[in-house]
Enzyme design. Structure first.
Site, PDB file in Angstrom:
ATOM      1  N   HIS A 177       3.177   6.723   6.693  1.00 14.34           N
ATOM      2  CA  HIS A 177       3.762   6.306   7.973  1.00 14.34           C
ATOM      3  C   HIS A 177       5.278   6.418   7.986  1.00 14.34           C
ATOM      4  CE1 HIS A 177       0.042   5.561   9.951  1.00 14.34           C
ATOM      5  NE2 HIS A 177      -0.406   5.206   8.759  1.00 14.34           N
ATOM      6  N   CYS A 196       0.857  -1.192   0.000  1.00 15.44           N
ATOM      7  CA  CYS A 196       0.000   0.000   0.000  1.00 15.44           C
ATOM      8  C   CYS A 196       0.889   1.237   0.000  1.00 15.44           C
ATOM      9  CB  CYS A 196      -0.912  -0.006   1.231  1.00 15.44           C
ATOM     10  SG  CYS A 196      -2.037   1.414   1.318  1.00 15.44           S
ATOM     11  N   PHE A 236       0.383   4.347  -0.593  1.00 16.83           N
ATOM     12  CA  PHE A 236      -0.211   5.505   0.067  1.00 16.83           C
ATOM     13  C   PHE A 236       0.103   5.469   1.563  1.00 16.83           C
ATOM     14  CE2 PHE A 236      -3.433   8.047   2.070  1.00 16.83           C
ATOM     15  CZ  PHE A 236      -3.744   9.050   1.170  1.00 16.83           C
ATOM     16  N   CYS A 237      -0.144   4.314   2.197  1.00 18.48           N
ATOM     17  CA  CYS A 237       0.071   4.187   3.638  1.00 18.48           C
ATOM     18  C   CYS A 237       1.554   4.121   3.982  1.00 18.48           C
ATOM     19  CB  CYS A 237      -0.661   2.962   4.174  1.00 18.48           C
ATOM     20  SG  CYS A 237      -2.459   3.058   4.000  1.00 18.48           S
ATOM     21  N   VAL A 238       2.359   3.528   3.118  1.00 22.06           N
ATOM     22  CA  VAL A 238       3.798   3.501   3.351  1.00 22.06           C
ATOM     23  C   VAL A 238       4.349   4.919   3.422  1.00 22.06           C
ATOM     24  CG1 VAL A 238       6.031   2.920   2.321  1.00 22.06           C
ATOM     25  CG2 VAL A 238       4.216   1.202   2.407  1.00 22.06           C
TER      26      VAL A 238
END
Length: 336
Positions: A90, A83, A85-87
């Site tokens: 975060h 993912c 976007f989430c990588v």
């Protein structure tokens, strides 16, 4: 940033009312951002939005465990689930904790120098049982198995315009901007009034008596309710396929869908296919997949169907993480 949203028109903060407005207000205060694409895309289904936020807040943001360690878990799960976007998000939030070297080491595929961070990263990326994780770590891992799937299915990869999130400098600067909020301690339980009165399943054994466990019990119930959007045969096909899933990414192409869908009536197959993709390969959801099922259905239904697929896979990962899956099948080296 309208280009972030693939299929859903979100409720914007300035137009939000009721439960959505209350979630947005707490999100802005506790996360430090008034507008977050992952939560905006859930906003047409307010119960899913509230339960997702509550589980994330009580696992990742609040509690006694260091935020840096939990961000390592969130990042490791997001990397395993492919993912981007989430990588990106975060990695930036790890910068916000003040550990810039750690953030970029993980982003580059390296191993953290700190043994505890290395242990947590390996656990997050493999899903194997680890004796040294608590409710906040498990809750963080599970909420990101859910969020990764929703983000991959319903958002583009563009966290920032022009993919600026791929710049180390931009990530570092963004982290510094958010550092005060990220490092501020938050009391557990403040999100639970937002989900009070919503359906809930029993609290999980790993989180019994904790705010993270209580929030996750609501998430399982409200996300699982999306099953009613499918016919009986389609529901059975999705749950059976995920129950047999070994945690690996499915083979490339679409042939892997043929077996689970073989006994599903033609009219129910588009919904079953979309839910299975949301569960096991959300980054492969296409415009055609959505159009084949959606018709004139509202955004709320699309969010709820994807949530059903996502929570079904998350529950399967919960079984791996907590050791309930049979040892012969507990080999989730990659997910989606």
């Amino acid at each position: 940033m309208a280009g972030q949203f693939r299929y859903v028109t979100p409720v914007e903060p300035q137009g939000a009312t009721g439960l959505v407005a209350r979630v947005y207000a707490q999100l802005a205060n506790d996360f430090g951002m008034a507008r977050m694409a992952v939560f905006l895309t859930l906003s047409p289904a307010e119960e899913v939005l509230a339960a997702t936020w509550a589980t994330l807040r009580e696992s990742l943001l609040a509690g006694d465990e260091p935020r840096t360690a939990k961000e390592v878990v969130a990042l490791g799960v997001s990397m395993a689930n492919r993912c981007p976007f989430c990588v990106a998000a975060h990695t930036t939030l790890l910068h916000a904790t003040g550990d810039h070297r750690l953030a970029e080491t993980i982003a580059a595929g390296g191993t953290p120098a700190d043994p505890r961070h290395a242990e947590l990263l390996a656990w997050a990326r493999t899903g194997r049982v680890a004796a040294s994780v608590g409710a906040e770590h498990i809750g963080t891992a599970l909420i990101f198995h859910f969020i990764n799937r929703m983000a991959s299915a319903l958002l583009t990869e563009n966290l920032l315009p022009g993919n600026l999130q791929n710049s180390r400098l931009v990530r570092s600067v963004g982290g510094r901007v958010m550092s005060r909020t990220v490092r501020r301690p938050l009391p557990p339980g403040a999100s639970l009034p937002l989900v009070a009165g919503l359906p809930a399943l029993p609290e999980p054994s790993w989180g019994a008596g904790t705010a993270a466990g209580a929030a996750y019990a609501v998430l399982r119930a409200v996300a699982g309710a999306g099953a009613h959007l499918l016919g009986e045969a389609a529901r059975a096909a999705v749950t059976s396929a995920v129950a047999a899933w070994d945690g690996e990414h499915p083979p490339m192409g679409r042939a892997w869908l043929d077996g689970p869908l073989a006994g599903v009536p033609a009219a129910e197959r588009p919904g079953a296919a979309l839910a299975l993709l949301a569960a096991l390969a959300p980054y492969r959801v296409t415009d055609a997949d959505v159009a084949a099922w959606r018709g004139s259905r509202p955004d709320e239904d699309l969010v709820r169907l994807c949530a059903f697929g996502a929570i079904t896979a998350t529950e399967r990962m919960e079984a791996f993480i907590t050791g309930r899956a049979a040892a012969a099948h507990a080999k989730p080296g990659g997910r989606s």
